[in-house]
Design an enzyme around this catalytic site. Structure first.
Site, PDB file in Angstrom:
ATOM      1  N   ASN A  44     -74.193 -16.878 -84.880  1.00  0.00           N
ATOM      2  CA  ASN A  44     -74.503 -17.330 -83.532  1.00  0.00           C
ATOM      3  C   ASN A  44     -73.581 -16.616 -82.537  1.00  0.00           C
ATOM      4  OD1 ASN A  44     -75.183 -18.839 -81.253  1.00  0.00           O
ATOM      5  ND2 ASN A  44     -73.759 -20.500 -81.783  1.00  0.00           N
TER       6      ASN A  44
ATOM      7  N   LYS B  93     -47.081   8.831 -54.214  1.00  0.00           N
ATOM      8  CA  LYS B  93     -47.375   7.430 -53.878  1.00  0.00           C
ATOM      9  C   LYS B  93     -47.675   7.315 -52.400  1.00  0.00           C
ATOM     10  CE  LYS B  93     -44.985   4.607 -52.004  1.00  0.00           C
ATOM     11  NZ  LYS B  93     -43.945   3.764 -51.384  1.00  0.00           N
TER      12      LYS B  93
ATOM     13  N   ARG C 291     -55.867 -19.583 -78.912  1.00  0.00           N
ATOM     14  CA  ARG C 291     -55.565 -18.472 -79.827  1.00  0.00           C
ATOM     15  C   ARG C 291     -55.082 -17.210 -79.091  1.00  0.00           C
ATOM     16  NH1 ARG C 291     -60.999 -18.524 -83.228  1.00  0.00           N
ATOM     17  NH2 ARG C 291     -61.655 -20.030 -81.659  1.00  0.00           N
TER      18      ARG C 291
ATOM     19  N   ALA D 181     -66.703 -21.784 -69.560  1.00  0.00           N
ATOM     20  CA  ALA D 181     -65.388 -21.117 -69.462  1.00  0.00           C
ATOM     21  C   ALA D 181     -64.249 -22.123 -69.407  1.00  0.00           C
ATOM     22  CB  ALA D 181     -65.366 -20.223 -68.235  1.00  0.00           C
TER      23      ALA D 181
ATOM     24  N   TYR E 229     -71.366 -17.660 -72.751  1.00  0.00           N
ATOM     25  CA  TYR E 229     -69.967 -18.005 -72.952  1.00  0.00           C
ATOM     26  C   TYR E 229     -69.088 -17.010 -72.191  1.00  0.00           C
ATOM     27  CZ  TYR E 229     -71.187 -21.139 -76.861  1.00  0.00           C
ATOM     28  OH  TYR E 229     -71.683 -22.152 -77.620  1.00  0.00           O
TER      29      TYR E 229
ATOM     30  N   LYS F  81     -58.076 -17.788 -70.630  1.00  0.00           N
ATOM     31  CA  LYS F  81     -58.640 -16.750 -71.512  1.00  0.00           C
ATOM     32  C   LYS F  81     -59.611 -15.824 -70.795  1.00  0.00           C
ATOM     33  CE  LYS F  81     -61.646 -17.877 -74.931  1.00  0.00           C
ATOM     34  NZ  LYS F  81     -62.083 -18.204 -76.309  1.00  0.00           N
TER      35      LYS F  81
ATOM     36  N   ALA G 193     -40.814  23.398 -56.181  1.00  0.00           N
ATOM     37  CA  ALA G 193     -40.413  22.579 -57.337  1.00  0.00           C
ATOM     38  C   ALA G 193     -39.207  21.721 -56.994  1.00  0.00           C
ATOM     39  CB  ALA G 193     -40.089  23.492 -58.511  1.00  0.00           C
TER      40      ALA G 193
ATOM     41  N   GLN H 299     -65.277 -29.506 -66.280  1.00  0.00           N
ATOM     42  CA  GLN H 299     -65.338 -30.323 -67.502  1.00  0.00           C
ATOM     43  C   GLN H 299     -63.919 -30.865 -67.695  1.00  0.00           C
ATOM     44  OE1 GLN H 299     -65.485 -28.177 -71.191  1.00  0.00           O
ATOM     45  NE2 GLN H 299     -66.316 -29.898 -72.347  1.00  0.00           N
TER      46      GLN H 299
HETATM   47  C1  UD1 Z   1     -68.783 -20.926 -80.519  1.00  0.00           C
HETATM   48  C2  UD1 Z   1     -70.011 -21.477 -81.258  1.00  0.00           C
HETATM   49  C3  UD1 Z   1     -70.235 -20.662 -82.533  1.00  0.00           C
HETATM   50  C4  UD1 Z   1     -70.424 -19.196 -82.146  1.00  0.00           C
HETATM   51  C5  UD1 Z   1     -69.245 -18.673 -81.301  1.00  0.00           C
HETATM   52  C6  UD1 Z   1     -69.590 -17.317 -80.729  1.00  0.00           C
HETATM   53  C7  UD1 Z   1     -70.235 -23.868 -80.851  1.00  0.00           C
HETATM   54  C8  UD1 Z   1     -69.989 -25.234 -81.384  1.00  0.00           C
HETATM   55  N1  UD1 Z   1     -69.822 -22.866 -81.618  1.00  0.00           N
HETATM   56  O1  UD1 Z   1     -67.645 -21.087 -81.350  1.00  0.00           O
HETATM   57  O2  UD1 Z   1     -71.416 -21.108 -83.199  1.00  0.00           O
HETATM   58  O3  UD1 Z   1     -70.570 -18.422 -83.314  1.00  0.00           O
HETATM   59  O4  UD1 Z   1     -69.000 -19.552 -80.181  1.00  0.00           O
HETATM   60  O5  UD1 Z   1     -68.478 -16.748 -80.062  1.00  0.00           O
HETATM   61  O6  UD1 Z   1     -70.811 -23.755 -79.787  1.00  0.00           O
HETATM   62  N2  UD1 Z   1     -65.963 -24.194 -74.010  1.00  0.00           N
HETATM   63  C9  UD1 Z   1     -65.948 -25.073 -72.950  1.00  0.00           C
HETATM   64  N3  UD1 Z   1     -65.638 -26.374 -73.164  1.00  0.00           N
HETATM   65  C10 UD1 Z   1     -65.360 -26.879 -74.399  1.00  0.00           C
HETATM   66  C11 UD1 Z   1     -65.361 -25.972 -75.496  1.00  0.00           C
HETATM   67  C12 UD1 Z   1     -65.672 -24.643 -75.262  1.00  0.00           C
HETATM   68  O7  UD1 Z   1     -66.224 -24.666 -71.811  1.00  0.00           O
HETATM   69  O8  UD1 Z   1     -65.107 -28.079 -74.502  1.00  0.00           O
HETATM   70  C13 UD1 Z   1     -66.309 -22.783 -73.762  1.00  0.00           C
HETATM   71  C14 UD1 Z   1     -65.163 -21.815 -74.025  1.00  0.00           C
HETATM   72  O9  UD1 Z   1     -64.440 -21.557 -72.836  1.00  0.00           O
HETATM   73  C15 UD1 Z   1     -65.875 -20.566 -74.513  1.00  0.00           C
HETATM   74  C16 UD1 Z   1     -67.158 -21.104 -75.127  1.00  0.00           C
HETATM   75  O10 UD1 Z   1     -67.342 -22.418 -74.639  1.00  0.00           O
HETATM   76  O11 UD1 Z   1     -66.229 -19.699 -73.438  1.00  0.00           O
HETATM   77  C17 UD1 Z   1     -67.093 -21.130 -76.653  1.00  0.00           C
HETATM   78  O12 UD1 Z   1     -66.007 -21.937 -77.061  1.00  0.00           O
HETATM   79  P1  UD1 Z   1     -65.067 -21.522 -78.264  1.00  0.00           P
HETATM   80  O13 UD1 Z   1     -64.061 -22.594 -78.445  1.00  0.00           O
HETATM   81  O14 UD1 Z   1     -64.606 -20.146 -78.100  1.00  0.00           O
HETATM   82  O15 UD1 Z   1     -66.124 -21.637 -79.467  1.00  0.00           O
HETATM   83  P2  UD1 Z   1     -66.110 -20.831 -80.828  1.00  0.00           P
HETATM   84  O16 UD1 Z   1     -65.227 -21.533 -81.794  1.00  0.00           O
HETATM   85  O17 UD1 Z   1     -65.876 -19.417 -80.569  1.00  0.00           O
HETATM   86 MG    MG Z   2     -65.203 -18.305 -78.895  1.00  0.00          MG
END
Ligand code: UD1
Ligand code: MG
Length: 451
Positions: A172, A336, A18, A12, A102, A25, A365, A74
């Protein structure tokens, strides 16, 4: 179910650029609560041995939201593999199954997570089980590249894929079940030779295959696996979740006249034989008892509605409200922080705030409780069986005794004793024949003017 130990790592730390938002997010709400809390509830259902949520620096709001689950930081966002490595200190020696989820994919169900763990326990002993799905628009998702024997060979990120690879529909979801014994060894070897220059978690598939280990993909349901990266995807996820909540409500004995127009919160509690008309919105903290009716176009939050109460149409119930058995709140009524005792009625066009309305009382009323003097809020207490005539202003603090009657059009500033009549309007004066005389006079003036 597999008996191996389970560790869950939830990623997370992403910035969610975006979303174009100051809010992290994963804290954007779905059905009235942060998306990550939906996921954490599902994770909790697995009874995992270890859970770590990976957050970015200065994401204390996310740490607080997921508490008591621990968070790992991180500090640089160098990709999904790098993010998993941030959890290393928490589960370095863990040898069971590691589920990587994720935070931006919160609609996954417990059954699907269990299916992932079962696939990990299969005879093939796959190093990684990946949850795949086939979205209508696969554009930004990583593509799952299967070998002839159906074994998963690699995941190719959309940005790095060839036109030919982009034609693959199986994507994926991001969810993986990984053999804890080999996971750190695989992650240590992930490089960043790709278009984004990031450490991709998805690269562990190829590395595991090179080590001679099997990897498999299982097919998941699109509605569970939508990844939320933009406001548009947030709205899509909300629609999916709302459908789920409506379905659950109907399954448990609630009638929804027009289900797609009823908006529920994750914590909305609806009893049996509740009837909900079209276009009703439930905010957080609403409980509705058996047999209550919520008519069309009501907006309700932070309210307890007991059995057989009747609400609306067009009622607004705000936090701190309790509507007791058989009580009625009619059209264009706002309530309320107020208690309506059983069988009390506020049927039309009223504001009831910071008030208690006794059993069986009838509020006419246009009654307004004037609860705010510009500085302080005050209480209005209305006794059992009292009757308040239409278009009355009750200037709080004020008490109307049991069985008292307030005449229509009154402005009540002093307490009214039980069973008394109180009326404050000016006495009525009638002049016989006055209207007829006036008409005659005006007609003469008009004729003269025309000439
Ligand atoms: C990622 C996957 C993609 C998959 C998609 C599904 C990778 C490289 N790609 O892409 O294959 O189809 O999710 O939704 O894994 N995050 C971190 N630290 C980072 C980067 C990301 O914690 O340095 C976390 C984000 O908060 C998020 C998740 O990892 O919850 C995915 O990251 P995001 O940047 O959304 O990856 P996608 O481009 O969606
Ligand atoms: Mg994503």
């Amino acid at each position: 179910m597999t008996t191996s130990k389970i560790a869950v790592i939830v990623l997370a730390a992403g910035l969610g650029t975006r979303m174009k938002s100051k809010l992290s997010k994963v804290l954007h709400p779905l059905a009235g609560r942060p998306m990550i809390n939906h996921l954490m509830e599902t994770v909790d259902g697995l009874n995992p041995d270890e859970v770590t949520v990976v957050v970015g620096e200065y994401m204390n709001d996310v740490s607080e939201a997921v508490s008591p689950f621990p968070t790992a930081v991180q500090s640089e966002r160098l990709g999904t593999a790098h993010a998993v490595l941030a959890a290393r200190d928490f589960i370095a020696d863990f040898e069971g199954n590691v589920l990587v989820l994720y935070g931006d994919t919160p609609l996954i169900t417990l059954e699907t997570l269990e299916a992932m763990l079962n696939a990990r326990a299969s005879l093939l002993d796959p190093a990684v089980v990946v949850l795949g799905f086939t979205p209508d628009d696969p554009s930004n998702y990583g593509r799952l590249f299967l070998g002839e024997d159906g074994v998963l060979e690699a995941i190719v990120e959309a940005k790095d894929a060839t036109n030919e690879q982009l034609k693959i529909g199986l994507c994926n979801s991001g969810v993986m079940a990984i053999d804890g014994k080999v996971m750190w060894g695989l992650l240590d070897r992930v490089g960043k030779d790709n278009r984004k220059g990031e450490y991709y978690l998805t690269d562990i598939i190829k590395l595991a295959r090179n080590d001679g280990r099997a990897c498999v993909a299982i097919d998941g349901d699109v509605d569970e696996l939508i990844g939320i990266n933009s406001r548009i995807e947030l709205a899509e996820a909300e629609a999916i979740l709302q459908d789920r909540l409506r379905f659950q409500a109907m399954e448990s004995g609630v009638s929804l006249t027009d289900p797609t127009t009823v908006f529920l919160c994750q914590d909305t509690k609806l009893g049996k034989d509740v009837l909900i008309g079209p276009n009703v919105f439930f905010g957080p903290g609403v409980t509705v008892g058996d047999g209550a009716v919520i008519n069309a176009f009501c907006h309700i939050e932070g309210t307890e509605i007991l059995s057989k109460a009747s609400i609306g149409p067009f009622a607004r119930l705000r936090p701190g409200t309790k509507i007791s058995e058989g009580a009625k709140v009619g059209n264009f009524v706002e309530v309320k922080n107020a208690l309506l005792e059983s069988e009390a009625k506020v049927s039309h066009l009223s504001y009831i705030g910071d008030a208690q309305i006794g059993e069986g009382a009838n509020i006419g009323a246009g009654t307004i409780t004037c609860n705010y003097d510009g500085y302080l809020k005050s209480q209005t207490i209305i006794g059992k069986g009292a009757f308040v005539g239409s278009n009355t202003a009750l200037v709080a603090p004020v008490t109307i005794g049991d069985g008292a009657i307030v005449g229509a059009g009154s402005t009540i500033t002093k307490d009214v004793n039980a069973d008394a009549l109180s009326v404050t309007r000016a006495p009525q004066k009638s002049v016989d024949g006055w209207a007829k005389k006036k008409r005659k006079l005006k007609a003469v003036i008009k004729t003269k003017k025309k000439k």
